[in-house]
Design a protein around this motif. Structure first.
Motif, PDB file in Angstrom:
ATOM      1  N   SER A   2      13.625 -85.034  15.678  1.00 36.68           N
ATOM      2  CA  SER A   2      12.594 -85.682  16.492  1.00 36.68           C
ATOM      3  C   SER A   2      11.450 -84.697  16.681  1.00 36.68           C
ATOM      4  O   SER A   2      11.490 -83.575  16.175  1.00 36.68           O
ATOM      5  N   VAL A   3      10.448 -85.135  17.423  1.00 31.00           N
ATOM      6  CA  VAL A   3       9.225 -84.332  17.555  1.00 31.00           C
ATOM      7  C   VAL A   3       8.905 -84.091  19.023  1.00 31.00           C
ATOM      8  O   VAL A   3       9.064 -84.987  19.863  1.00 31.00           O
ATOM      9  N   ILE A   4       8.485 -82.865  19.333  1.00 30.27           N
ATOM     10  CA  ILE A   4       7.901 -82.550  20.644  1.00 30.27           C
ATOM     11  C   ILE A   4       6.385 -82.614  20.456  1.00 30.27           C
ATOM     12  O   ILE A   4       5.823 -81.843  19.674  1.00 30.27           O
ATOM     13  N   GLN A   5       5.745 -83.552  21.133  1.00 29.66           N
ATOM     14  CA  GLN A   5       4.312 -83.787  20.952  1.00 29.66           C
ATOM     15  C   GLN A   5       3.533 -83.261  22.156  1.00 29.66           C
ATOM     16  O   GLN A   5       3.757 -83.685  23.287  1.00 29.66           O
ATOM     17  N   VAL A   6       2.640 -82.304  21.908  1.00 34.37           N
ATOM     18  CA  VAL A   6       1.762 -81.763  22.952  1.00 34.37           C
ATOM     19  C   VAL A   6       0.358 -82.302  22.667  1.00 34.37           C
ATOM     20  O   VAL A   6      -0.186 -82.102  21.587  1.00 34.37           O
ATOM     21  N   THR A   7      -0.230 -82.990  23.668  1.00 37.06           N
ATOM     22  CA  THR A   7      -1.528 -83.639  23.454  1.00 37.06           C
ATOM     23  C   THR A   7      -2.502 -83.275  24.575  1.00 37.06           C
ATOM     24  O   THR A   7      -2.200 -83.492  25.758  1.00 37.06           O
ATOM     25  N   ASN A   8      -3.636 -82.710  24.190  1.00 36.45           N
ATOM     26  CA  ASN A   8      -4.730 -82.387  25.141  1.00 36.45           C
ATOM     27  C   ASN A   8      -4.232 -81.618  26.363  1.00 36.45           C
ATOM     28  O   ASN A   8      -4.655 -81.883  27.503  1.00 36.45           O
ATOM     29  N   LEU A   9      -3.357 -80.644  26.138  1.00 35.17           N
ATOM     30  CA  LEU A   9      -2.785 -79.867  27.245  1.00 35.17           C
ATOM     31  C   LEU A   9      -3.823 -78.916  27.833  1.00 35.17           C
ATOM     32  O   LEU A   9      -4.417 -78.099  27.123  1.00 35.17           O
ATOM     33  N   THR A  10      -4.029 -79.033  29.139  1.00 41.26           N
ATOM     34  CA  THR A  10      -4.923 -78.125  29.862  1.00 41.26           C
ATOM     35  C   THR A  10      -4.189 -77.645  31.107  1.00 41.26           C
ATOM     36  O   THR A  10      -3.598 -78.450  31.836  1.00 41.26           O
ATOM     37  N   PHE A  11      -4.230 -76.319  31.323  1.00 44.12           N
ATOM     38  CA  PHE A  11      -3.521 -75.778  32.498  1.00 44.12           C
ATOM     39  C   PHE A  11      -4.174 -74.483  32.980  1.00 44.12           C
ATOM     40  O   PHE A  11      -4.566 -73.633  32.176  1.00 44.12           O
ATOM     41  N   ALA A  12      -4.309 -74.381  34.307  1.00 43.11           N
ATOM     42  CA  ALA A  12      -4.717 -73.126  34.948  1.00 43.11           C
ATOM     43  C   ALA A  12      -3.883 -72.972  36.211  1.00 43.11           C
ATOM     44  O   ALA A  12      -3.511 -73.971  36.848  1.00 43.11           O
ATOM     45  N   TYR A  13      -3.554 -71.731  36.557  1.00 36.06           N
ATOM     46  CA  TYR A  13      -2.808 -71.495  37.791  1.00 36.06           C
ATOM     47  C   TYR A  13      -3.684 -71.803  38.997  1.00 36.06           C
ATOM     48  O   TYR A  13      -4.914 -71.647  38.946  1.00 36.06           O
ATOM     49  N   GLU A  14      -3.066 -72.245  40.063  1.00 37.42           N
ATOM     50  CA  GLU A  14      -3.794 -72.614  41.272  1.00 37.42           C
ATOM     51  C   GLU A  14      -4.632 -71.433  41.778  1.00 37.42           C
ATOM     52  O   GLU A  14      -4.140 -70.306  41.874  1.00 37.42           O
ATOM     53  N   GLY A  15      -5.886 -71.694  42.062  1.00 44.14           N
ATOM     54  CA  GLY A  15      -6.786 -70.639  42.553  1.00 44.14           C
ATOM     55  C   GLY A  15      -7.470 -69.863  41.449  1.00 44.14           C
ATOM     56  O   GLY A  15      -8.325 -69.020  41.717  1.00 44.14           O
ATOM     57  N   SER A  16      -7.090 -70.134  40.170  1.00 48.91           N
ATOM     58  CA  SER A  16      -7.709 -69.412  39.055  1.00 48.91           C
ATOM     59  C   SER A  16      -8.767 -70.293  38.405  1.00 48.91           C
ATOM     60  O   SER A  16      -8.618 -71.505  38.290  1.00 48.91           O
ATOM     61  N   TYR A  17      -9.870 -69.654  37.987  1.00 48.75           N
ATOM     62  CA  TYR A  17     -10.942 -70.377  37.293  1.00 48.75           C
ATOM     63  C   TYR A  17     -10.745 -70.353  35.772  1.00 48.75           C
ATOM     64  O   TYR A  17     -11.476 -71.003  35.047  1.00 48.75           O
ATOM     65  N   ASP A  18      -9.792 -69.556  35.310  1.00 52.34           N
ATOM     66  CA  ASP A  18      -9.579 -69.402  33.872  1.00 52.34           C
ATOM     67  C   ASP A  18      -8.423 -70.278  33.411  1.00 52.34           C
ATOM     68  O   ASP A  18      -7.302 -70.160  33.922  1.00 52.34           O
ATOM     69  N   ASN A  19      -8.675 -71.148  32.442  1.00 53.11           N
ATOM     70  CA  ASN A  19      -7.603 -71.966  31.877  1.00 53.11           C
ATOM     71  C   ASN A  19      -6.724 -71.119  30.968  1.00 53.11           C
ATOM     72  O   ASN A  19      -7.228 -70.373  30.135  1.00 53.11           O
ATOM     73  N   ILE A  20      -5.423 -71.235  31.158  1.00 52.52           N
ATOM     74  CA  ILE A  20      -4.483 -70.610  30.209  1.00 52.52           C
ATOM     75  C   ILE A  20      -4.497 -71.415  28.916  1.00 52.52           C
ATOM     76  O   ILE A  20      -4.540 -70.859  27.819  1.00 52.52           O
TER      77      ILE A  20
END
Length: 492
Positions: A2-20
């Motif tokens: 099967s497949v693990i599908q990651v789509t348009n993933l956006t994440f930043a830690y709370e309080g941070s302005y920089d997206n991981i």
């Protein structure tokens, strides 16, 4: 499959302005043996935690498998190992467990000992055996090699080679090369997946980097040439335009239509050159974004007045009635890079402590140069806190050199303002290594310096040591690092 599908993933830690992660998409086949690589702080463990559902994010992650995380958090390490396995996998079948432990060369008696009494290697093997028994599970294996000796690493790597369906975070090149069939890499500006092992990925990356550097150089020359041509053509068109209102040298009238046509033609040519120049600049801007580079560094070690710095002759070290090591004999001469090797428990750290002047009970002959200055890097980073400027001042080292080394090892300038205690494990180890390289000493002694440090930084540290050629005694279980750096190996 099967497949693990990651789509348009956006994440930043709370309080941070920089997206991981910023709008990334890719897919993973659940049958792959996937090596996961990237510089420290780029988000490898964060991504594993997102798969486990620990943080909120935008975008989507879809999968039909269950994710299992290694290392498993053991609540009570005083319980017998068999009970700990029951907590990890309540429905395990005993004969299947014994088959897995046999593949990992773990004897049955460990099941009836407290989990805390097992070595790091035994704990790692027991956890992997239990977790791989779970059906419809996809393992997220986070740095299993830390504190494993070379022998144990080979066993675990060979075991993983027989399995399917995992993501493996490891910074040991030999380990990865032996057991993965795809690489997931977090680069500076993107995430990519390639088929093959780490060496295949690295070879492709170097080829791509070389191509981009050559293209960048070519475009720089083109832009410079086009700029000069545009200036000349523009200047000529203006000069021709000015003659419309004048006369020829012969006194006859100027044909204004002809001159205007000629000037317009030159201006059109100038615009064409300018357009080509903009295209070249735009093309150039797409290059070099994922090249891992930094400035060369000049580091010097103090020269000792004798060629021989230390000697151990049939040294045995004791803790009470327990023998840490027996009959150790070797010398350290100026310019040598000595790898101290041996399985965990063979006394390597005890030898390093003796060298550093710690009062240990020993027999045999131990000689060390008088007034020999030593820089020591320990395995422990828990004492690190405060910002880097204060740390450099308290440590009595050159701040600019210290930060230059950290920049070479992929520290962003924003890190310089943060508290060291908030750094990742790998970033903390880099702080200790950078400090050691700044210290004015005759001998460096490093105890497992590469734990948690990313693979590209390991190669940069290798390069630094080969260029700098310090006298160093070190313990390290990264096979490739030892082979590349050591001029001599002492086996305990």
């Amino acid at each position: 499959m099967s497949v693990i599908q990651v789509t348009n993933l956006t994440f930043a830690y709370e309080g941070s302005y920089d997206n991981i992660f910023d709008d990334v998409s890719f897919q993973i086949d659940t049958d792959w043996r996937l090596g996961f690589t990237g510089r420290n702080g780029r988000g490898k463990t964060t991504f594993l935690n997102l798969l486990l559902g620990k943080y909120e994010y935008s975008g989507s992650i879809s999968a039909t498998v269950q994710f299992e995380y290694f290392p498993f958090q053991v609540e009570n390490k005083e319980n017998n190992t068999i009970d700990v396995i029951g907590d990890m996998h309540p429905d395990y079948v005993h004969w299947e467990l014994m088959r897995e432990l046999s593949l990992l060369r773990v004897s049955e008696d460990v099941l009836y000992r407290p989990f805390a009494s097992l070595s790091n290697g035994e704990q790692t093997k027991v956890m992997l055996a239990a977790l791989f028994l779970k059906e419809n599970s996809f393992l997220l294996i986070d740095e299993p090699t830390n504190h494993l000796d070379m022998h144990a690493r080979k066993i675990v790597s060979d075991y993983l080679k027989t399995k399917n369906g995992f993501i493996l975070v490891s910074h040991d090149r030999s380990f990865l090369d032996n057991c993965v069939d795809h690489i997931l890499s977090i680069n500076k500006t993107n995430i990519e997946i390639q088929q093959g092992n780490f060496s295949d990925w690295w070879e492709n990356k170097q080829r791509q980097d070389s191509y981009e550097l050559a293209e960048n150089d070519k475009l720089k020359k083109d832009i410079s040439r086009l700029s000069e041509a545009a200036k000349r053509t523009s200047h000529w068109s203006h000069e021709v335009e000015k003659t419309k209102n004048g006369t020829r040298n012969s006194g006859s009238k100027v044909d204004k239509g002809y001159v205007g046509h000629k000037a317009a033609k030159m201006m059109k040519r100038s615009k064409s050159i300018e357009q080509r120049q903009h295209s070249a600049i735009e093309e150039k801007s797409k290059l070099l974004k994922n090249i891992e580079s930094a400035e060369n560094l000049k580091i010097t070690q103090l020269t000792y007045h004798k060629s021989r710095l230390a000697e151990l002759d049939h040294v045995s070290i004791y803790y009470g009635d327990k023998t840490a090591c027996r009959d150790v004999s070797f010398t350290i001469d100026q310019g040598e890079r000595i790898a101290l090797a041996g399985q965990n428990g063979s006394g390597k750290s005890s030898v390093l402590k003796l060298m550093c002047g710690e009062a240990l009970n020993y027999t045999g002959t131990f000689r060390i140069g008088s007034q020999l200055k030593i820089s020591y890097v320990s395995q422990d980073t828990s004492h690190l806190h405060g910002n880097l400027t204060d740390y450099a001042r308290i440590s009595g080292i050159d701040e600019s050199l210290f930060k230059s080394i950290l920049r070479k090892l992929d520290f962003a300038r924003v890190q310089f303002e943060k508290d060291i205690s908030s750094f990742s494990g790998g970033q903390k180890k880099k702080v200790l290594i950078a400090k050691s390289l700044c210290e004015q000493v005759h001998l460096h002694i490093w105890d497992e310096p590469l734990n948690f440090i990313d693979v590209i930084s390991r190669m940069q540290i290798e390069e630094l040591l080969l260029d700098y050629s310090p006298t160093i005694l070190f313990v390290e279980h990264d096979k490739e690092f030892c082979e590349n750096v050591a001029t001599k190996t002492v086996e305990l």
